[in-house]
Design a protein around this motif. Structure first.
Motif, PDB file in Angstrom:
ATOM      1  N   ARG A 202      -6.927  -2.464   5.371  1.00  0.00           N
ATOM      2  CA  ARG A 202      -7.429  -2.886   6.677  1.00  0.00           C
ATOM      3  C   ARG A 202      -6.286  -3.197   7.646  1.00  0.00           C
ATOM      4  O   ARG A 202      -6.471  -3.200   8.863  1.00  0.00           O
ATOM      5  N   CYS A 203      -5.117  -3.456   7.059  1.00  0.00           N
ATOM      6  CA  CYS A 203      -3.942  -3.759   7.881  1.00  0.00           C
ATOM      7  C   CYS A 203      -3.267  -2.479   8.378  1.00  0.00           C
ATOM      8  O   CYS A 203      -2.317  -2.538   9.168  1.00  0.00           O
ATOM      9  N   GLY A 204      -3.758  -1.327   7.927  1.00  0.00           N
ATOM     10  CA  GLY A 204      -3.204  -0.059   8.366  1.00  0.00           C
ATOM     11  C   GLY A 204      -1.992   0.408   7.595  1.00  0.00           C
ATOM     12  O   GLY A 204      -1.270   1.298   8.042  1.00  0.00           O
ATOM     13  N   ILE A 205      -1.774  -0.183   6.424  1.00  0.00           N
ATOM     14  CA  ILE A 205      -0.645   0.217   5.583  1.00  0.00           C
ATOM     15  C   ILE A 205      -1.118   1.279   4.593  1.00  0.00           C
ATOM     16  O   ILE A 205      -2.197   1.156   4.013  1.00  0.00           O
ATOM     17  N   SER A 206      -0.333   2.302   4.388  1.00  0.00           N
ATOM     18  CA  SER A 206      -0.725   3.463   3.590  1.00  0.00           C
ATOM     19  C   SER A 206      -1.163   3.085   2.175  1.00  0.00           C
ATOM     20  O   SER A 206      -0.532   2.256   1.514  1.00  0.00           O
ATOM     21  N   ASP A 207      -2.247   3.730   1.704  1.00  0.00           N
ATOM     22  CA  ASP A 207      -2.740   3.530   0.333  1.00  0.00           C
ATOM     23  C   ASP A 207      -1.756   4.033  -0.709  1.00  0.00           C
ATOM     24  O   ASP A 207      -1.818   3.635  -1.871  1.00  0.00           O
ATOM     25  N   SER A 208      -0.871   4.942  -0.319  1.00  0.00           N
ATOM     26  CA  SER A 208       0.059   5.519  -1.286  1.00  0.00           C
ATOM     27  C   SER A 208       1.108   4.513  -1.746  1.00  0.00           C
ATOM     28  O   SER A 208       1.762   4.717  -2.767  1.00  0.00           O
ATOM     29  N   ARG A 209       1.260   3.444  -1.001  1.00  0.00           N
ATOM     30  CA  ARG A 209       2.220   2.402  -1.389  1.00  0.00           C
ATOM     31  C   ARG A 209       1.543   1.399  -2.314  1.00  0.00           C
ATOM     32  O   ARG A 209       0.439   0.931  -2.041  1.00  0.00           O
ATOM     33  N   GLN A 210       2.209   1.101  -3.408  1.00  0.00           N
ATOM     34  CA  GLN A 210       1.642   0.201  -4.413  1.00  0.00           C
ATOM     35  C   GLN A 210       1.971  -1.255  -4.039  1.00  0.00           C
ATOM     36  O   GLN A 210       2.918  -1.843  -4.539  1.00  0.00           O
ATOM     37  N   ILE A 211       1.157  -1.818  -3.152  1.00  0.00           N
ATOM     38  CA  ILE A 211       1.371  -3.191  -2.695  1.00  0.00           C
ATOM     39  C   ILE A 211       0.597  -4.148  -3.596  1.00  0.00           C
ATOM     40  O   ILE A 211      -0.626  -4.034  -3.732  1.00  0.00           O
ATOM     41  N   THR A 212       1.300  -5.061  -4.241  1.00  0.00           N
ATOM     42  CA  THR A 212       0.684  -6.058  -5.114  1.00  0.00           C
ATOM     43  C   THR A 212       1.252  -7.431  -4.756  1.00  0.00           C
ATOM     44  O   THR A 212       2.102  -7.560  -3.867  1.00  0.00           O
TER      45      THR A 212
ATOM     46  N   VAL B  35       8.367  -3.046  -0.754  1.00  0.00           N
ATOM     47  CA  VAL B  35       8.451  -4.259   0.065  1.00  0.00           C
ATOM     48  C   VAL B  35       7.711  -4.039   1.378  1.00  0.00           C
ATOM     49  O   VAL B  35       7.498  -2.896   1.804  1.00  0.00           O
ATOM     50  N   LEU B  36       7.331  -5.125   2.018  1.00  0.00           N
ATOM     51  CA  LEU B  36       6.760  -5.070   3.365  1.00  0.00           C
ATOM     52  C   LEU B  36       7.874  -5.319   4.369  1.00  0.00           C
ATOM     53  O   LEU B  36       8.764  -6.143   4.136  1.00  0.00           O
ATOM     54  N   THR B  37       7.813  -4.622   5.486  1.00  0.00           N
ATOM     55  CA  THR B  37       8.776  -4.874   6.545  1.00  0.00           C
ATOM     56  C   THR B  37       8.356  -6.133   7.307  1.00  0.00           C
ATOM     57  O   THR B  37       7.225  -6.624   7.164  1.00  0.00           O
ATOM     58  N   ALA B  38       9.262  -6.649   8.121  1.00  0.00           N
ATOM     59  CA  ALA B  38       8.952  -7.839   8.921  1.00  0.00           C
ATOM     60  C   ALA B  38       7.766  -7.563   9.841  1.00  0.00           C
ATOM     61  O   ALA B  38       6.898  -8.433  10.036  1.00  0.00           O
ATOM     62  N   ASN B  39       7.700  -6.341  10.378  1.00  0.00           N
ATOM     63  CA  ASN B  39       6.594  -5.971  11.261  1.00  0.00           C
ATOM     64  C   ASN B  39       5.274  -5.937  10.494  1.00  0.00           C
ATOM     65  O   ASN B  39       4.231  -6.387  10.997  1.00  0.00           O
ATOM     66  N   GLU B  40       5.306  -5.420   9.256  1.00  0.00           N
ATOM     67  CA  GLU B  40       4.082  -5.369   8.446  1.00  0.00           C
ATOM     68  C   GLU B  40       3.617  -6.771   8.050  1.00  0.00           C
ATOM     69  O   GLU B  40       2.414  -7.038   7.980  1.00  0.00           O
ATOM     70  N   VAL B  41       4.550  -7.669   7.811  1.00  0.00           N
ATOM     71  CA  VAL B  41       4.181  -9.060   7.517  1.00  0.00           C
ATOM     72  C   VAL B  41       3.493  -9.681   8.722  1.00  0.00           C
ATOM     73  O   VAL B  41       2.484 -10.394   8.585  1.00  0.00           O
TER      74      VAL B  41
ATOM     75  N   ARG C 151       1.779  -8.104  11.004  1.00  0.00           N
ATOM     76  CA  ARG C 151       0.434  -7.513  11.086  1.00  0.00           C
ATOM     77  C   ARG C 151      -0.507  -8.177  10.088  1.00  0.00           C
ATOM     78  O   ARG C 151      -1.686  -8.422  10.385  1.00  0.00           O
ATOM     79  N   LEU C 152       0.023  -8.470   8.919  1.00  0.00           N
ATOM     80  CA  LEU C 152      -0.791  -9.131   7.894  1.00  0.00           C
ATOM     81  C   LEU C 152      -1.160 -10.548   8.340  1.00  0.00           C
ATOM     82  O   LEU C 152      -2.288 -11.002   8.120  1.00  0.00           O
ATOM     83  N   GLU C 153      -0.248 -11.230   8.996  1.00  0.00           N
ATOM     84  CA  GLU C 153      -0.507 -12.592   9.485  1.00  0.00           C
ATOM     85  C   GLU C 153      -1.580 -12.598  10.570  1.00  0.00           C
ATOM     86  O   GLU C 153      -2.401 -13.516  10.641  1.00  0.00           O
ATOM     87  N   ARG C 154      -1.585 -11.570  11.422  1.00  0.00           N
ATOM     88  CA  ARG C 154      -2.492 -11.534  12.572  1.00  0.00           C
ATOM     89  C   ARG C 154      -3.861 -10.948  12.240  1.00  0.00           C
ATOM     90  O   ARG C 154      -4.792 -11.053  13.050  1.00  0.00           O
ATOM     91  N   LEU C 155      -3.992 -10.309  11.099  1.00  0.00           N
ATOM     92  CA  LEU C 155      -5.252  -9.651  10.733  1.00  0.00           C
ATOM     93  C   LEU C 155      -6.396 -10.662  10.655  1.00  0.00           C
ATOM     94  O   LEU C 155      -6.294 -11.695  10.005  1.00  0.00           O
TER      95      LEU C 155
END
Length: 390
Positions: free
Chosen positions: A326-336, A212-218, A220-224
């Motif tokens: 590009r959002c600075g979230i680790s590649d090791s996490r399987q974000i889909t 899952v993405l944290t509220a902070n990561e969401v 960051r994704l919104e502001r990118l």
């Protein structure tokens, strides 16, 4: 050992007794153990145009005879396929197999599509995945028949997908679909249970990481700052965070699913993965949930169709992976894209929305499906509190 009584075949005319304006209908007669069944050939002849199983005194006699004997042989071939497997073929089984156009010599595509067209209990999502599977199998090995699906085929098909960069979860999902098709073939008596390759192959279980993405990561994704395709994929992914929809539902949205009530916008749909018999309907209050951010995205793109038109899942996930990097979230996490659905449930629980409400918003048929996000939500709350009191 099963004693198999061979069916005898012949051509006959005038079985129904009455002659129509076109003449008498020609049939293929199948005889076994004192019983007979008939297969219509759709050819009409006069009595003097048929003698001893042959068309005579007719301008198309040669063509008709070729067609009739080819048809007779094709019907018999269905029986012979069963006999070659040591299975009894009764007249009833033969007729059912013929009218459904299925046999062990049927192509995997034809049989699977017959399953799709005749299934009343499978969801549209499952049917769509079966259709996609037929295309993948045709790409791997064109003309594959039901009897070609053996242990070697399964192993080769799995290796071929790995070589093309398919994830293990995708491969396992496709093998499960093939297993379901094989079980259908066994149930229809066109394949012996002894020939089921999955008696000897175990489909690997994929442990869901439920990333899952944290509220902070969401945020960051919104502001990118993005443009073009990357921006579109990001916006559709965020729409997934705000609505919790599965990828298939997300990318098949239409404007008639948008309902306005007292100035508020709602999204109302039946999730594709859920059987219609369950009666599940998702009703999302777009104007209020997550501060109405979903409404802003729809308005930005002009319609929900333009927002959600992003192509196939695999390609969209590849682009999303680059966006996440590009959002600075680790590649090791399987974000889909499915991560966005997990994020939706987790963020709502973290905000204190009752679990029963989250279950309804997500379209879960069992509360246990929602409860698995509770521990993630609790850890998020703990992190937020820790951050606030640093």
């Amino acid at each position: 050992m099963i004693m198999i009584q061979k069916i005898n075949y012949s051509l006959c005319i005038g079985r129904n007794g009455a002659e129509t304006q076109k003449g008498y209908l020609v049939h293929v007669e199948a005889y076994q153990a004192g019983r007979k069944i008939y297969f219509s050939t759709k050819i009409h002849l006069r009595k003097n145009q048929f003698s001893h199983g042959l068309v005579v005194n007719h301008p198309l006699a040669d063509r008709y005879n070729t067609y009739l004997y080819k048809l007779r042989n094709e019907i018999e071939k269905v029986e012979l396929d069963m006999i070659s497997q040591g299975r009894r073929c009764t007249l009833a089984i033969l007729k059912a197999a013929w009218h459904e156009d299925i046999s062990t010599s049927s192509t995997f595509r034809d049989f699977t599509l017959s399953v799709v067209s005749r299934s009343a209990t499978r969801s549209q999502h499952t049917k769509d995945s079966y259709v996609t599977l037929t295309k993948v199998v045709d790409e791997f090995r064109p003309g594959t028949t039901i009897k070609d699906i053996d242990v070697d085929f399964i192993n080769d098909f799995s290796y071929w997908q790995q070589s093309r960069g398919m994830s293990q979860s995708t491969i396992s999902g496709r093998l499960k679909s093939i297993r379901a098709i094989i079980n259908e073939a066994i149930a229809r008596r066109i394949m012996s249970s002894d020939d089921n390759p999955f008696l000897h192959i175990k489909i690997p279980k994929i442990k869901s990481r439920e990333e899952v993405l944290t509220a902070n990561e969401v945020r960051r994704l919104e502001r990118l700052q993005l443009d073009g395709k990357s921006a579109h994929i990001r916006d559709c992914a965020l729409f997934g965070v705000y609505t919790g929809l599965r990828y298939h539902d997300l990318t098949t949205l239409t404007s008639n699913m948008i309902v306005r009530d007292r100035g508020k916008m709602w999204l109302v749909l039946e999730p594709a993965k859920t059987s219609r018999s369950s009666g599940v309907v998702i009703r999302l209050p777009l104007s209020t949930i997550f501060g109405g951010k979903a409404v802003s995205l729809i308005e930005r793109y002009g319609s929900v169709e333009h927002l959600s038109h992003i192509g196939n899942n695999a390609a969209a996930n590849r682009t999303l992976k680059e966006v996440i990097r590009r959002c600075g979230i680790s590649d090791s996490r399987q974000i889909t894209f499915h991560t966005m659905r997990h994020t939706f449930c987790t963020l709502l629980l973290a905000k204190g929305v009752p679990i029963t409400t989250v279950a309804q918003l997500a379209g879960h048929t069992k509360i246990e499906q929602t409860q698995r996000y509770s521990h993630i939500a609790r850890s998020m709350i703990a992190e937020d509190v820790k951050r606030a009191f640093k």
